[in-house]
Design an enzyme around this catalytic site. Structure first.
Site, PDB file in Angstrom:
ATOM      1  N   ASN A 194     -41.623   5.329 -47.388  1.00 31.95           N
ATOM      2  CA  ASN A 194     -42.944   5.957 -47.411  1.00 31.95           C
ATOM      3  C   ASN A 194     -43.821   5.187 -46.416  1.00 31.95           C
ATOM      4  O   ASN A 194     -44.146   4.035 -46.650  1.00 31.95           O
ATOM      5  CB  ASN A 194     -43.491   5.876 -48.840  1.00 31.95           C
ATOM      6  CG  ASN A 194     -44.922   6.393 -48.967  1.00 31.95           C
ATOM      7  OD1 ASN A 194     -45.668   6.443 -48.002  1.00 31.95           O
ATOM      8  ND2 ASN A 194     -45.293   6.763 -50.179  1.00 31.95           N
ATOM      9  N   HIS A 205     -45.859  14.837 -46.939  1.00 33.43           N
ATOM     10  CA  HIS A 205     -45.924  13.373 -46.919  1.00 33.43           C
ATOM     11  C   HIS A 205     -44.707  12.835 -47.680  1.00 33.43           C
ATOM     12  O   HIS A 205     -44.429  13.265 -48.804  1.00 33.43           O
ATOM     13  CB  HIS A 205     -47.225  12.901 -47.576  1.00 33.43           C
ATOM     14  CG  HIS A 205     -47.194  11.470 -47.984  1.00 33.43           C
ATOM     15  ND1 HIS A 205     -46.914  10.466 -47.082  1.00 33.43           N
ATOM     16  CD2 HIS A 205     -47.368  10.869 -49.182  1.00 33.43           C
ATOM     17  CE1 HIS A 205     -46.917   9.309 -47.721  1.00 33.43           C
ATOM     18  NE2 HIS A 205     -47.184   9.527 -48.991  1.00 33.43           N
ATOM     19  N   CYS A 260     -52.378   8.699 -47.525  1.00 31.78           N
ATOM     20  CA  CYS A 260     -51.287   9.670 -47.443  1.00 31.78           C
ATOM     21  C   CYS A 260     -51.746  11.062 -47.021  1.00 31.78           C
ATOM     22  O   CYS A 260     -50.959  11.858 -46.513  1.00 31.78           O
ATOM     23  CB  CYS A 260     -50.583   9.731 -48.786  1.00 31.78           C
ATOM     24  SG  CYS A 260     -50.305   8.098 -49.462  1.00 31.78           S
TER      25      CYS A 260
END
Lengths: 97, 353
Positions: free
Chosen positions: B298, B268, B126
């Site tokens: 995500n 993120h 991430c």
């Protein structure tokens, strides 16, 4: 001497009042998490599998809520072990000390 | 050409971002379709929390490298960059095509890059996009390395545990390609802040995915549920990390004068709750934060560049000051503050076999 004591008592009351307000805000937040009315939250609420479900979503939300209300970041592991609202309040008190 | 400012941040100058292309699978998976694995109320509760409505999931035959290759081909064609003009090729992912060879070499071969081109993989998640920009920017020296192709992406769906409510409804797949070029004139510079806290390495992981047994032992000792070869996420530990460390990084940046010039913050897309908690905690203007998690979930390392290609198109009349912040797996975090010129090409494409 008396005036010093007076100031101390007044300060203690202010701190006490602030703590009460933060606790009320915290309880309102918990009520949102469990989707119940704010007046149904108190220290004697024990988690169950129906209304007060203490799952990962509730725990993560409570972590954020405690930070917002009291400026403390609780341990996720210790929160996981809590069995009641009172347990969470105790955790917060320990961190504030 | 590289320097450090008084705050100790890393500044890399003479770097121009020429274009970003993201590539996603065409198949849209809506979260409400997951009723067979979880109850409807469970799905609703999780989606309300994460903000994810739908995601793109790669088919079995499509890898991160495949998506990255398509993104790269489109980018090179649009910029009119010949493959032999690329001096460095970086591939960053946690879900590469193989354990070895490096996926960067597969891309190097397929694109037809020259033998003098530097090519290697980086394993980060991430925090990966600002990190990869840092590595790419650092490599540019204006002499031997003038152009870098930075390919960043993940297909986390391949390692998701379908029975795990916390992750099964969260992750989407995407890969991206970014073109960096050395510019001798102008003052284009990027500033970076990178950090690591390896004490959190076991909280977001795929135990049993490599050759170490220790991680599985740790999770067993801690009585955590995990499946070998599948993604394990300790959500509460990650939340602790975000509220403490990530919040500090952002707070430090916000305390600086330059932060007032930031047009947009691109965090993120971990989940909506995490980002909104940070916004609330730091009392920043929510309108400056961009989101696309409802449509893509995500997407791990790809989430920031994907967000740039989906949400910045409408603001392209003047240069944009952007703050990019990636955080997660490791724990690792990386912040990049960059200026994006209106000429920078931004595009999202779809690819399937």
């Amino acid at each position: 001497m008396a005036s010093v004591l007076g100031i101390l008592v007044r300060d203690a009351r202010l701190i006490f009042r602030e703590a009460i307000m933060e606790l009320e805000k915290f309880y309102t937040g918990l009520a949102d998490i469990f989707e119940v009315s704010p007046d149904s939250i108190n220290e004697n609420i024990y988690f169950d599998n129906e209304t007060f479900v203490w799952d990962s979503l509730a725990i993560v939300s409570t972590l954020a809520l405690a930070d917002e209300c009291f400026g403390v970041i609780l341990s996720g592991q210790l929160l996981f072990e809590c069995e009641s609202v009172g347990d969470i309040v105790n955790l917060i008190e320990q961190r504030l000390r | 050409m590289n320097s450090s400012d008084p705050q100790g941040n890393l500044i890399v100058s003479h770097v121009s971002i020429k274009g970003i292309v993201s590539c996603v699978p065409p198949e849209i998976k809506e979260n409400h379709q997951f009723g067979e694995f979880f109850s409807n109320s469970e799905v609703d509760a999780v989606c309300k929390f994460t903000g994810v409505r739908e995601r793109r999931i790669a088919s079995e035959n499509v890898s991160t490298g495949d998506l990255g290759l398509r993104a790269s081909q489109t980018l090179l064609k649009t910029l009119d960059w010949r493959p032999d003009s690329i001096d460095a090729l970086i591939f960053l992912s946690q879900t590469p095509d193989f354990l070895f060879p490096p996926t960067a070499l597969r891309l190097h071969g397929h694109l037809g890059c020259k033998n003098e081109c530097v090519a290697f993989d980086v394993n980060l998640g991430c925090s990966g996009y600002p990190y990869a920009l840092f590595i790419g920017a650092k490599l540019l020296d204006g002499m031997n390395i003038k152009r870098a192709l930075v390919v960043v992406g993940d297909t986390i769906s391949k390692v998701v545990d379908e029975a795990d409510r916390a992750t099964a409804l969260l992750f989407g797949d995407a890969a991206t390609a970014t073109a960096l070029e050395y510019c001798s004139e102008g003052l284009e510079s990027c500033e970076f802040e990178l950090g690591s806290d390896g004490s959190g390495y076991s909280n977001l992981a795929v135990p049993g995915s490599g050759f170490n047994r220790g991680l599985a032992d740790i999770l067993e000792t801690r009585q955590k549920c995990y499946r070998p070869g599948k993604l394990f996420m300790d959500g509460t530990a990650v939340m602790e990390f975000t509220l403490s460390r990530v919040s500090e990084v952002l707070k430090k940046y916000l305390s600086r004068e330059e932060s007032t010039k930031t047009d947009y913050f691109l965090l993120h897309q971990a989940n909506r709750f995490i980002i909104q908690t940070l916004i609330k905690k730091l009392k920043v203007d929510e309108n400056k934060f961009l989101f696309n998690i409802e449509r893509f979930g995500n997407t791990s390392s790809a989430s920031i560049p994907l967000l740039m290609t989906t949400n910045l198109q409408q603001f392209r009349s003047s240069p944009l000051n952007l703050c990019l912040l990636g955080f997660g797996v490791g724990y690792s975090w990386a912040m990049a503050t960059i200026t994006l010129n209106p000429a920078c090409h931004l595009e999202m494409i779809e690819y399937d076999i």
